[in-house]
Design a protein around this motif. Structure first.
Motif, PDB file in Angstrom:
ATOM      1  N   THR A 265       5.265  10.001   4.883  1.00  0.00           N
ATOM      2  CA  THR A 265       5.864   8.534   5.379  1.00  0.00           C
ATOM      3  C   THR A 265       5.382   8.470   6.926  1.00  0.00           C
ATOM      4  N   GLY A 266       5.024   9.543   7.551  1.00  0.00           N
ATOM      5  CA  GLY A 266       4.584   9.321   9.053  1.00  0.00           C
ATOM      6  C   GLY A 266       5.891   9.578   9.773  1.00  0.00           C
ATOM      7  N   CYS A 267       6.931  10.320   9.492  1.00  0.00           N
ATOM      8  CA  CYS A 267       8.198  10.441  10.229  1.00  0.00           C
ATOM      9  C   CYS A 267       8.163  11.235  11.386  1.00  0.00           C
ATOM     10  N   LEU A 268       7.318  12.203  11.291  1.00  0.00           N
ATOM     11  CA  LEU A 268       7.201  13.141  12.419  1.00  0.00           C
ATOM     12  C   LEU A 268       8.190  14.173  12.409  1.00  0.00           C
ATOM     13  N   GLN A 269       9.235  14.330  11.475  1.00  0.00           N
ATOM     14  CA  GLN A 269      10.330  15.408  11.470  1.00  0.00           C
ATOM     15  C   GLN A 269       9.626  16.511  11.498  1.00  0.00           C
TER      16      GLN A 269
ATOM     17  N   GLY B  57      10.936   9.964  13.101  1.00  0.00           N
ATOM     18  CA  GLY B  57      12.269  10.443  12.907  1.00  0.00           C
ATOM     19  C   GLY B  57      13.059   9.981  11.645  1.00  0.00           C
TER      20      GLY B  57
ATOM     21  N   PHE C 294      -1.189   8.239   5.566  1.00  0.00           N
ATOM     22  CA  PHE C 294      -0.537   9.323   6.903  1.00  0.00           C
ATOM     23  C   PHE C 294      -1.091  10.737   6.058  1.00  0.00           C
TER      24      PHE C 294
ATOM     25  N   ALA D 174       7.473   5.213   7.765  1.00  0.00           N
ATOM     26  CA  ALA D 174       8.668   5.375   8.472  1.00  0.00           C
ATOM     27  C   ALA D 174       8.481   5.230  10.160  1.00  0.00           C
ATOM     28  N   CYS D 175       9.539   4.997  10.674  1.00  0.00           N
ATOM     29  CA  CYS D 175       9.360   4.890  12.196  1.00  0.00           C
ATOM     30  C   CYS D 175       9.889   6.368  12.594  1.00  0.00           C
TER      31      CYS D 175
ATOM     32  N   VAL E  24       0.864  -1.164   0.049  1.00  0.00           N
ATOM     33  CA  VAL E  24      -0.185   0.020  -0.163  1.00  0.00           C
ATOM     34  C   VAL E  24       0.835   1.203   0.122  1.00  0.00           C
TER      35      VAL E  24
ATOM     36  N   ILE F  82       3.922  -1.431   4.344  1.00  0.00           N
ATOM     37  CA  ILE F  82       2.485  -1.389   4.846  1.00  0.00           C
ATOM     38  C   ILE F  82       1.697  -2.106   3.634  1.00  0.00           C
TER      39      ILE F  82
ATOM     40  N   ALA G 111      -4.855  -2.802   6.040  1.00  0.00           N
ATOM     41  CA  ALA G 111      -3.565  -2.686   5.800  1.00  0.00           C
ATOM     42  C   ALA G 111      -2.733  -3.011   6.940  1.00  0.00           C
TER      43      ALA G 111
ATOM     44  N   HIS H 197      -4.188   3.851   9.974  1.00  0.00           N
ATOM     45  CA  HIS H 197      -3.687   2.535   9.873  1.00  0.00           C
ATOM     46  C   HIS H 197      -3.991   1.562   8.880  1.00  0.00           C
ATOM     47  N   ASP H 198      -5.488   1.362   9.209  1.00  0.00           N
ATOM     48  CA  ASP H 198      -5.938   0.184   8.587  1.00  0.00           C
ATOM     49  C   ASP H 198      -6.127   0.613   6.992  1.00  0.00           C
ATOM     50  N   GLU H 199      -5.839   1.884   6.667  1.00  0.00           N
ATOM     51  CA  GLU H 199      -5.802   2.210   5.278  1.00  0.00           C
ATOM     52  C   GLU H 199      -4.363   2.435   4.801  1.00  0.00           C
ATOM     53  N   GLY H 200      -3.482   2.443   5.583  1.00  0.00           N
ATOM     54  CA  GLY H 200      -1.985   2.562   5.110  1.00  0.00           C
ATOM     55  C   GLY H 200      -2.131   3.938   4.667  1.00  0.00           C
TER      56      GLY H 200
END
Lengths: 616, 155
Positions: free
Chosen positions: B13-17, A297, B48, A294-295, A290, A305, A324, B43-46
């Protein structure tokens, strides 16, 4: 300084949570995370202790860069004595729990003793409380995560917990955080469950604000991020294809362990590879992948995913698996796929979901299924043993059914939960266990990549690719290309990788950065954040100190040089195909010299001079 | 030229920088819980999605504020909270239809995006280009171009 200088000591027997200052003398020698927590563990427990007894301790530790803007600065590790190997265990995870612990104001949490009843730790900044987890016991990781978020009415809570496999004693259960990130190896989750500790739920709003020199830190982290972005592996390969980028590469060089490591190339590799994850499927026109993720940072974002084909047999009438979720990384795809001979991408993805849902290591699980398949093939176990499962190589049904059974500790799953060493011993064929020190191999055949043989044999936590990833040099040419088929220079290479990796694992950063970064990129970031003058040389020396401390712990636990070896199959049976055809792993050519350059006796014991030089 | 934050969730990408950059810029601490921009994980949709104040022209928060603590920065167009004036009544947080103004219990004031005075730290920190700072009159330009490329026949 980027340490919070505070640790939380949780005595589960007494039910107490006590803050104490971080030992800064040790922090100066061991930095954080893997190194520093190993120092605490080695000082506080008897290395001979039964790993699943209350005398063992379990430490969750961040590094000084955890929770900062440094790329990948969200890592934490779980350090304990392993029930699988009897050696030191240190499993590293990303996601968002490490940064949350740091933001709450803690460098590490030490769990000791055993709670009389199931509990979880609720940690909100300074407030630490052990709460009853009796209603969570018997619940999966996913259910536990959901129930805790609801109970605390806080969507921003970060949760690490164990699943049912750990509760049922699976010896390779991990600690899962944020639904699908895992401190996965060596049974650290099994230890957590043995203490009746179900979960750790953290909310931190204090932040990390005390870097030593912010201007220098910003400059160093910016420069390092640019290096990651400009590198073909970290800037392009990993975000696009994930670690699965390796599947076809490793298969081509003839180092893809297949069917319990009997072969070194898998004919189905291209059906379970990163590229296969991008191909739209017939049923709904969507690919397996999908998005990447990122983890905390991380500017690489290698995470996968995925969704499972809604028409696949594994999830018919199971809507909970249709969304997902964490998809296949290379190690999982290899262990669940190539090593069992299964080339059904959706079956592998499903098995991977189950590993996350109930918290067990897909590497050890897949490799144990592979060993069981070989036992079945030679008739050492039968359908009676397996409860009716046809444990044949290549059977997707056998793989997915096995995963379901291990998840809940049912039927033949209870035997698979022992790991391949104990399983093959039980049925009279210990030679079929592809393990070192009782831990299953990862995805690189040491006949095709000689340095990885020495890596596995000498790894302080049993067979592992993350202790010295010489694949970087031997296959990818990072930082310099070496010939994977010779042993020349490999002892030096392995030592250098082991020491550097131990340093990275103690910083709060992710080891995947080292596809692009060397200590020359990492040390300035640590140095700008922390007092102590952290040069690349000092980082490397610290890594060597950590390596020797872990070695000493293992020796004190009763391991010897005899444990620094590989299964006969890799030393006697030559690779049948590919570039390594005709080769075995020539460990005997590497090991004595490795001991020598480590400053160890021929029996593999650190000499008095080495101990003193490293200030152990 | 007035500029605006452009958010492209498909690149996130959800990295939170961005959250760290925002909290450091405003609070001198790496602390997502004090960030004016938030990234949501579906989450369930993948998916961000980064989200923050869109600097409405007729800003509900500004009109709702009983003490006129929210004012327009003429250079950037941002609706800024004047901390010394804000009394922490939170009426603006109720008025905002998007939830992008929030109370900060440490300071007793409301915090919201102020575009960092014209150099938003989140946009600088974003590694994937999911957050950019572009011509306010053309935040749709990239999407327009993509669709133009698809819908206009090639020679």
């Amino acid at each position: 300084m980027a340490w919070t200088r505070k640790i939380l000591r949780v005595n589960l027997t007494a039910g107490t949570c006590t803050p104490e200052p971080l030992n800064m003398e040790w922090a100066a020698l061991y930095l954080g995370q893997r190194g520093l927590a190993t120092k605490y563990l080695a000082e506080e427990i008897d290395p001979k202790v039964d790993a699943l007894s209350p005398g063992n301790k379990l430490i969750m530790a961040t590094g000084p860069l955890t929770g900062t803007m440094a790329s990948t600065g969200g890592r934490y590790s779980v350090i304990t004595k392993s029930p699988l190997t009897g050696a030191i265990a240190c499993s590293n995870s990303g996601g968002f729990i490490g940064n949350e612990m740091k933001m709450a104001g803690w460098d590490m949490i030490i769990f000791e003793g055993k709670s009389p009843k199931p509990v979880y730790l609720y940690l909100e900044n300074e407030h630490a409380e052990l709460c009853s987890a009796e209603h969570l016991w018997g619940k999966s990781v996913w259910e536990t995560d959901h129930l805790l978020h609801n109970a605390h009415q806080d969507p921003q809570l970060r949760i690490a917990c164990v699943g049912r496999s750990a509760e049922e004693g699976c010896l390779y259960a991990g600690v899962i955080n944020d639904i699908h990130r895992a401190a996965g190896r060596s049974g650290v989750g099994t230890v957590m469950a043995s203490k009746n500790l179900k979960a750790v739920a953290i909310r931190g709003t204090r932040g990390v604000g005390n870097v030593r020199d912010f201007k220098a830190f910003f400059k160093a982290t910016q420069a390092a991020k640019a290096v990651l972005a400009g590198n073909p592996v970290t800037g392009e390969g990993l975000p696009k294809l994930g670690t699965q980028v390796l599947m076809n590469v490793i298969n081509e060089v003839g180092a893809m362990p297949t069917r319990n490591m009997r072969e070194v190339q898998f004919e189905g590799a291209n059906r379970i590879s990163a590229e296969a994850m991008l191909v739209p499927r017939e049923s709904d026109g969507k690919p397996n992948l999908v998005t990447n993720a990122a983890c905390f940072g991380c500017t690489i974002a290698c995470g996968r995913i995925s969704t499972i084909d809604p028409k696949h047999y594994t999830i018919a009438n199971k809507p909970e698996y249709m969304g997902a979720n964490g998809g296949l990384e290379y190690e999982a795809a290899w262990a669940l796929g190539s090593d069992t001979g299964v080339d059904d991408l959706d079956a592998l993805t499903y098995a991977n979901f189950i590993c996350n849902e109930d918290g067990f290591d897909p590497i050890s699980f897949g490799a144990t299924v592979a060993a069981a398949m070989e036992l079945y093939e030679i008739g050492a176990i039968t359908k009676e043993t397996t409860g009716g499962i046809e444990m044949k190589f290549g059977s997707a049904e056998a793989l997915t059914r096995s995963a379901e059974l291990v998840a809940k500790g049912e039927g033949f799953g209870r035997e698979l939960a022992l790991g391949s060493k104990r399983l093959t011993e039980k049925y009279g064929h210990p030679d079929l266990s592809m393990t070192v020190k009782g831990q299953e191999f990862p995805a690189y055949d040491p006949r095709g990549i000689q340095g990885m043989g020495l890596t596995y044999a000498t790894s302080n936590r049993g067979a592992c690719h993350l202790r010295s990833y010489t694949v970087s040099s031997e296959i990818l040419g990072v930082p310099v290309k070496t010939d994977p088929l010779t042993t020349d220079g490999k002892p030096e290479l392995v030592k250098a990788f082991q020491d550097a990796t131990a340093a990275v694992d103690s910083s709060g950063l992710c080891v995947f950065t080292t596809f692009a970064w060397t200590l020359e990129d990492i040390a300035p970031q640590v140095d700008a954040a922390c007092e102590g003058g952290w040069s690349p040389e000092k980082m490397l020396e610290m890594g060597e100190r950590i390596w020797n401390l872990e070695r000493k712990f293992n020796m004190d636990a009763g391991l010897t040089a005899a444990d620094d070896t590989l299964p006969k199959r890799l030393l006697k049976d030559a690779a049948k195909t590919g570039p390594a055809k005709g080769k075995v792993n020539e460990l005997h050519k590497m090991l004595p010299h490795y001991y020598e350059i480590r400053g160890w006796t021929p029996e593999g014991v650190p000499t008095a001079e080495t101990v003193s030089r490293l200030r152990l | 030229m007035l500029k605006a934050l452009q958010l492209e969730p498909e690149k996130c990408t959800g990295c939170l920088q961005c959250e760290m950059a925002c909290s450091y810029e405003n609070e001198a601490v790496f602390n997502p819980s004090k960030s004016r921009i938030k990234v949501f994980n579906f989450h369930d949709e993948g998916r961000f999605a980064p989200y923050t104040c869109s600097q409405c022209s007729e800003a509900w928060c500004m009109h709702a504020c009983p003490v006129e603590a929210i004012v327009i920065n003429q250079q950037t167009g941002a609706k800024e909270v004047i901390e010394d004036v804000c009394v922490g009544c939170k009426v603006c947080t109720i008025a905002c239809p998007f939830g992008t103004g929030n109370y900060n219990s440490d300071s007793g004031k409301v915090i919201k995006c102020d575009l960092c005075g014209g150099d938003p730290a989140c946009a600088t920190a974003c590694p994937t280009g999911a957050i950019t700072y572009v011509d306010a009159d053309h935040t749709g330009l990239a999407r327009m171009k993509a669709h133009a490329g698809q819908s206009i026949p090639k020679n």
